[in-house]
Scaffold this motif. Structure first.
Motif, PDB file in Angstrom:
ATOM      1  N   SER A 525       0.830  -1.211   0.000  1.00  0.00           N
ATOM      2  CA  SER A 525       0.000   0.000   0.000  1.00  0.00           C
ATOM      3  C   SER A 525       0.863   1.260   0.000  1.00  0.00           C
ATOM      4  N   PHE A 526       1.997   1.233   0.702  1.00  0.00           N
ATOM      5  CA  PHE A 526       2.892   2.397   0.707  1.00  0.00           C
ATOM      6  C   PHE A 526       3.428   2.665  -0.693  1.00  0.00           C
ATOM      7  N   MET A 527       3.906   1.611  -1.374  1.00  0.00           N
ATOM      8  CA  MET A 527       4.468   1.780  -2.714  1.00  0.00           C
ATOM      9  C   MET A 527       3.398   2.256  -3.696  1.00  0.00           C
ATOM     10  N   ALA A 528       2.192   1.696  -3.586  1.00  0.00           N
ATOM     11  CA  ALA A 528       1.113   2.121  -4.474  1.00  0.00           C
ATOM     12  C   ALA A 528       0.697   3.562  -4.189  1.00  0.00           C
ATOM     13  N   HIS A 529       0.738   3.968  -2.925  1.00  0.00           N
ATOM     14  CA  HIS A 529       0.329   5.332  -2.552  1.00  0.00           C
ATOM     15  C   HIS A 529       1.210   6.373  -3.231  1.00  0.00           C
ATOM     16  N   TYR A 530       2.512   6.101  -3.326  1.00  0.00           N
ATOM     17  CA  TYR A 530       3.433   7.058  -3.922  1.00  0.00           C
ATOM     18  C   TYR A 530       3.824   6.699  -5.355  1.00  0.00           C
ATOM     19  N   GLY A 531       3.154   5.702  -5.945  1.00  0.00           N
ATOM     20  CA  GLY A 531       3.401   5.362  -7.346  1.00  0.00           C
ATOM     21  C   GLY A 531       4.785   4.799  -7.602  1.00  0.00           C
ATOM     22  N   LEU A 532       5.313   4.000  -6.679  1.00  0.00           N
ATOM     23  CA  LEU A 532       6.639   3.409  -6.807  1.00  0.00           C
ATOM     24  C   LEU A 532       6.515   1.937  -7.207  1.00  0.00           C
ATOM     25  N   ILE A 533       7.569   1.398  -7.793  1.00  0.00           N
ATOM     26  CA  ILE A 533       7.575   0.013  -8.250  1.00  0.00           C
ATOM     27  C   ILE A 533       8.160  -0.870  -7.157  1.00  0.00           C
ATOM     28  N   LEU A 534       7.429  -1.917  -6.793  1.00  0.00           N
ATOM     29  CA  LEU A 534       7.901  -2.895  -5.825  1.00  0.00           C
ATOM     30  C   LEU A 534       8.275  -4.171  -6.570  1.00  0.00           C
ATOM     31  N   SER A 535       9.544  -4.581  -6.461  1.00  0.00           N
ATOM     32  CA  SER A 535      10.019  -5.794  -7.121  1.00  0.00           C
ATOM     33  C   SER A 535      10.541  -6.758  -6.071  1.00  0.00           C
ATOM     34  N   MET A 536      10.319  -8.055  -6.330  1.00  0.00           N
ATOM     35  CA  MET A 536      10.737  -9.090  -5.387  1.00  0.00           C
ATOM     36  C   MET A 536      11.729 -10.034  -6.045  1.00  0.00           C
ATOM     37  N   ARG A 537      12.826 -10.270  -5.342  1.00  0.00           N
ATOM     38  CA  ARG A 537      13.837 -11.196  -5.822  1.00  0.00           C
ATOM     39  C   ARG A 537      13.328 -12.625  -5.705  1.00  0.00           C
ATOM     40  N   PRO A 538      13.929 -13.551  -6.470  1.00  0.00           N
ATOM     41  CA  PRO A 538      13.552 -14.959  -6.320  1.00  0.00           C
ATOM     42  C   PRO A 538      13.860 -15.457  -4.908  1.00  0.00           C
ATOM     43  N   ALA A 539      13.017 -16.350  -4.428  1.00  0.00           N
ATOM     44  CA  ALA A 539      13.208 -16.880  -3.085  1.00  0.00           C
ATOM     45  C   ALA A 539      14.419 -17.806  -3.037  1.00  0.00           C
ATOM     46  N   SER A 540      15.131 -17.768  -1.918  1.00  0.00           N
ATOM     47  CA  SER A 540      16.260 -18.676  -1.656  1.00  0.00           C
ATOM     48  C   SER A 540      17.321 -18.578  -2.739  1.00  0.00           C
ATOM     49  N   TYR A 541      17.616 -17.352  -3.182  1.00  0.00           N
ATOM     50  CA  TYR A 541      18.622 -17.167  -4.226  1.00  0.00           C
ATOM     51  C   TYR A 541      19.699 -16.217  -3.721  1.00  0.00           C
ATOM     52  N   PRO A 542      20.827 -16.749  -3.187  1.00  0.00           N
ATOM     53  CA  PRO A 542      21.849 -15.874  -2.593  1.00  0.00           C
ATOM     54  C   PRO A 542      22.478 -14.892  -3.572  1.00  0.00           C
ATOM     55  N   GLU A 543      22.507 -15.261  -4.896  1.00  0.00           N
ATOM     56  CA  GLU A 543      23.166 -14.373  -5.860  1.00  0.00           C
ATOM     57  C   GLU A 543      22.458 -13.028  -5.971  1.00  0.00           C
ATOM     58  N   PHE A 544      21.129 -13.014  -5.764  1.00  0.00           N
ATOM     59  CA  PHE A 544      20.393 -11.761  -5.825  1.00  0.00           C
ATOM     60  C   PHE A 544      20.581 -11.010  -4.501  1.00  0.00           C
ATOM     61  N   GLY A 545      20.558  -9.704  -4.560  1.00  0.00           N
ATOM     62  CA  GLY A 545      20.756  -8.904  -3.356  1.00  0.00           C
ATOM     63  C   GLY A 545      22.194  -8.756  -2.950  1.00  0.00           C
ATOM     64  N   GLY A 546      23.121  -9.018  -3.876  1.00  0.00           N
ATOM     65  CA  GLY A 546      24.541  -8.937  -3.542  1.00  0.00           C
ATOM     66  C   GLY A 546      25.004  -7.545  -3.200  1.00  0.00           C
ATOM     67  N   GLU A 547      24.332  -6.511  -3.725  1.00  0.00           N
ATOM     68  CA  GLU A 547      24.769  -5.134  -3.468  1.00  0.00           C
ATOM     69  C   GLU A 547      24.631  -4.786  -1.986  1.00  0.00           C
ATOM     70  N   VAL A 548      23.485  -5.148  -1.379  1.00  0.00           N
ATOM     71  CA  VAL A 548      23.281  -4.837   0.031  1.00  0.00           C
ATOM     72  C   VAL A 548      24.167  -5.737   0.893  1.00  0.00           C
ATOM     73  N   GLU A 549      24.222  -7.029   0.528  1.00  0.00           N
ATOM     74  CA  GLU A 549      25.075  -7.939   1.282  1.00  0.00           C
ATOM     75  C   GLU A 549      26.537  -7.495   1.214  1.00  0.00           C
TER      76      GLU A 549
END
Length: 799
Positions: A525-549
């Protein structure tokens, strides 16, 4: 198209059948898509549609479906694209030629100015595979369009046209550029470039880069130039050049001049798509093979005639027939040596593979040697007429099994994904290069203990959670928060607030994992309220999200390991005495840790790192100035505070005191409106300010304050954040500490009573109360009733 009434008018004017109208209407009201349920490597996204005001379009992949949506949003002929419609029954052709009915769900419905179409979205590689393996259902028309015949026939009976959109990887630059142009349309610019101005600027050049043109016009950002390309005043090759790379993207006044300039520029390029291809070893030999070929060529030029020389001459003659030079014909084919036929009997090979896949792969921690011994015992029992394979063959066949199969058998999906081979780099989606275009959020349980409560000679410690919002283009930290609670909606809200306070904006797209805090209604609801795109990484995939890690890893290895109370070297921690454990060395308070965290970020973003020529901070500032339209401008005001407050359960309230939450009373005069009308009220809790909540009173969210709000407002930002963390998130921990201290009190009283019983220092006395004496509980002033009292002489106090 804004309302269902607009949709009704559109469908009525197209003379569609009642069945077709109802089918499209259901797609408008309730799309059947639940994206990401079966996704393994896909990034699913929820994208606010520009043409469907207030609605979100969900996509199952970043390349084909996000590309399709971008093209629909940019195409003026498309009124809108509707999310996945309901499934229908179609007849597919099986491998044996028989036809079988089954369910089929298309990807979208698009409403164009002339006709409504049902769309199937596929990648080019998948389509070529279908055309080859199932030509009875998939075919290509004379115009080049791909047709899925079963779906086309079924929808034709409903009165709708079915089409297949084929995404080609070569369109990746085009899609990115169109998306950038769409974002620039929302950005107003005080400078407008017209045709006459463009002609004057380019009168001495057939083409110029975007950045050079920006410098020539003395512009801070590229928005006016993007607008000029959108209007056709300037021409750019959107299929081969990236507008995001302003230093190399050429623009001109017309297509012919641009193509001429690109042709001249390409002659100086080091690489372009398709330049590097696999090379035959007979044409491009290894150094060792080339050395052998040169020796043979030298012997051919001598006067000797041996059996080998005659064979080499025959090789040269055959090579000339295949357009090979003498050198190429004499290159030894060492790589073709060896017998590639199976030497192991079939029964031995079948048992070996069955054991490796179904027994050895399931065993946790077993070594290859122990596994081979168990196989050998099984083989001697199963086929005594054949010898088991050697240990070397056992290891070789094990290495030939894809690593992900072993990983899934031993560690489940997460280990399978970690051991999966990487994808083809040429076929991957484009990485973002513009700040604020895409960011990622993740959590990390910090490897350090912080002091939560201290008393004489003793401290109570706890490990904090760190939540970070990282810009994916530059690795800039946009927001941070720390918490003593496990990741939740509160953590997400705090990091988003921190980003808005620091920058006054949020990234256009936020990528998260599939944790409950990110899949919550609050986040959507927060993302929709401000018109932002919400994307979800694949589950149980360590290669994704490497930038934050990666950021968390840098913080641990470069800073945290040097601070007292850290757990950076966990192996060493397990081998030390208890009095030397990290929790015993903790001296940092939450306020210290928070300030040090931002100190590290400031150092990290200005240091020399990697192969880049600029620091993170410089790249971020420069990119933000050139492309200002990707960031969503958001004011840190009352609306934002209310939207980011976390909705909680309904609470009872008192008309005299207000609402009690965790022994804190909150009050607002607006509660009087509910007098006699309600017993409970909906509440939203501010995730940072412990002295503020919002109560739903009639049709408003009214702020309610505690008695400490005035003192809280006078504190600095860091102390405000830490105070909120202690009161909100450490309340349960502090309650446990308080309970422990109460137990200490009970123990002390018990020990004191036991000590007095042993020493008998306090005699037991009988106490009797006379019947005519007043009770002890009687008011001591009761004797004064009716008595004559002397008045007290009161004097004024002077200065």
């Amino acid at each position: 198209m804004r309302t269902e009434s607009d949709l009704h008018d559109y469908l009525r004017d197209r003379n569609l059948s009642a069945t077709a109208i109802e089918y499209i209407r259901q797609s408008w009201i309730n799309p059947s898509r639940m994206v990401g349920v079966h996704a393994r490597t896909n990034v699913v996204s929820f994208v606010p549609s520009r043409k469907l005001h207030g609605k979100t379009y969900s996509t199952e992949s970043r390349s084909p479906e996000r590309a399709f949506l971008t093209l629909c949003e940019f195409d003026d002929d498309v009124i809108c694209a509707l999310d996945q419609p309901d499934p229908i029954q179609i007849e597919r052709t099986q491998k044996n030629g028989n036809r079988r009915r089954g369910s089929y769900t298309p990807d979208a419905v698009i409403l164009t100015r002339n006709v409504a179409r049902v769309v199937e979205v596929k990648g080019a590689c998948d389509v070529e595979n279908y055309l080859t393996k199932n030509p009875a259902d998939w075919t290509r028309s004379e115009s080049g369009d791909v047709l899925f015949l079963p779906a086309r026939k079924a929808f034709a009976e409903l009165g709708l046209e079915h089409v297949v959109y084929v995404y080609d990887h070569e369109d990746r630059f085009l899609v990115e550029n169109l998306d950038l142009i769409l974002q620039a349309r929302d950005q107003e610019s005080p400078v407008v470039l017209d045709r006459n101005s463009a002609k004057k600027l380019l009168r001495n050049a057939c083409a110029i880069t975007l950045n050079d043109l920006r410098v020539k016009l003395k512009l801070k950002d590229l928005t006016p130039l993007i607008h000029a390309i959108d209007k056709g005043i300037l021409v750019a090759d959107l299929k081969k050049h990236r507008l995001a790379n302003s230093t190399s993207c050429l623009v001109s006044l017309n297509r012919d001049l641009l193509e001429h300039a690109i042709e001249l520029s390409n002659k100086q390029r080091v690489y372009w798509d398709g330049l590097a291809e696999s090379g035959d070893l007979q044409l491009i030999p290894t150094l060792k093979s080339a050395e052998h070929a040169l020796k043979r060529l030298k012997k051919l030029q001598s006067e000797y005639s041996t059996r080998s020389i005659r064979r080499w001459k025959t090789q040269v003659k055959l090579g000339l027939e295949r357009d090979l030079s003498e050198f190429q014909a004499l290159i030894p084919m060492i790589h073709l040596r060896g017998n590639r036929n199976r030497k192991i009997p079939a029964v031995v090979d079948e048992l070996l593979m069955d054991y490796l896949l179904h027994s050895f792969a399931q065993e946790q921690g077993i070594s290859i040697y122990r596994g081979y011994l168990r196989y050998k015992d099984l083989a001697l029992m199963t086929h005594p007429q054949f010898n088991p394979v050697s240990r070397q063959t056992f290891s070789t066949r094990l290495d030939q099994i894809p690593r992900e199969i072993i990983g899934e058998a031993r560690g489940g999906k997460r280990k399978r994904n970690a051991m999966t081979a990487p994808t083809d780099p040429q076929m991957r989606s484009l990485k973002t290069t513009i700040p604020w275009q895409r960011a990622a959020v993740d959590h990390y349980l910090a490897d350090i203990f912080l002091i939560v409560f201290s008393r004489s000679g003793e401290v109570y410690v706890e490990r904090p959670w760190v939540t970070a919002l990282v810009d994916l283009a530059t690795s800039k930290i946009l927001g941070l928060c720390i918490s003593f609670c496990s990741p939740s909606r509160r953590s997400v809200s705090k990091v988003l607030r921190d980003c808005v306070r620091r920058h006054g904006r949020l990234p256009r797209e936020i990528i998260v994992d599939r944790g409950a805090d990110f899949k919550s209604v609050y986040m959507a609801s927060f993302m929709a309220h401000y018109g932002l795109i919400l994307s979800m990484r694949p589950a149980s995939y360590p290669e994704f999200g490497g930038e934050v890690e990666g950021f968390f890893g840098e913080f641990l290895k470069q800073w945290l390991c040097q601070r007292p109370g850290n757990m950076a070297d966990y192996k060493e921690v397990r081998s030390v005495d208890g009095n030397k454990a990290p929790r015993k060395a903790a001296i940092l308070q939450p306020i210290d840790f928070y300030e040090e965290l931002w100190t590290f970020c400031e150092w990290r973003e200005n240091k020399c790192r990697g192969t880049g020529s600029n620091s993170i901070e410089f790249e971020f500032s420069d990119g933000s100035e050139r492309y200002p339209f990707y960031a969503k401008q958001i004011s840190y005001d009352s609306e934002f505070i209310t939207v980011t407050a976390v909705e909680d359960k309904r609470y009872s309230f008192s008309y005299q005191k207000g609402i009690n939450i965790k022994n804190i009373w909150y009050y607002t005069p607006a509660l009087k409106k509910l007098n006699g009308r309600a017993k409970k009220v909906d509440v939203r809790i501010d995730p940072e300010n412990p002295n503020l909540i919002f109560a739903k009173i009639e049709d408003q969210w009214e702020p309610c304050y505690s008695s400490e709000i005035n003192a809280y407002s006078a504190k600095c930002a860091a102390h405000q954040l830490v105070e909120g963390m202690i009161k909100h998130e450490a309340s349960n921990l502090r309650a446990k500490i308080g309970h422990q201290h109460d137990l200490e009190l009970a123990k002390k009283i018990r020990e004191l009573d036991e000590f007095k019983k042993q020493t008998k220092t306090t005699p037991m006395l009988d106490v009797s109360i006379l019947e005519d004496e007043p009770a002890v509980a009687e008011n001591i002033f009761s004797h004064a009733i009716g008595a004559k009292l002397r008045p007290i002489n009161i004097q004024k106090w002077g200065a």
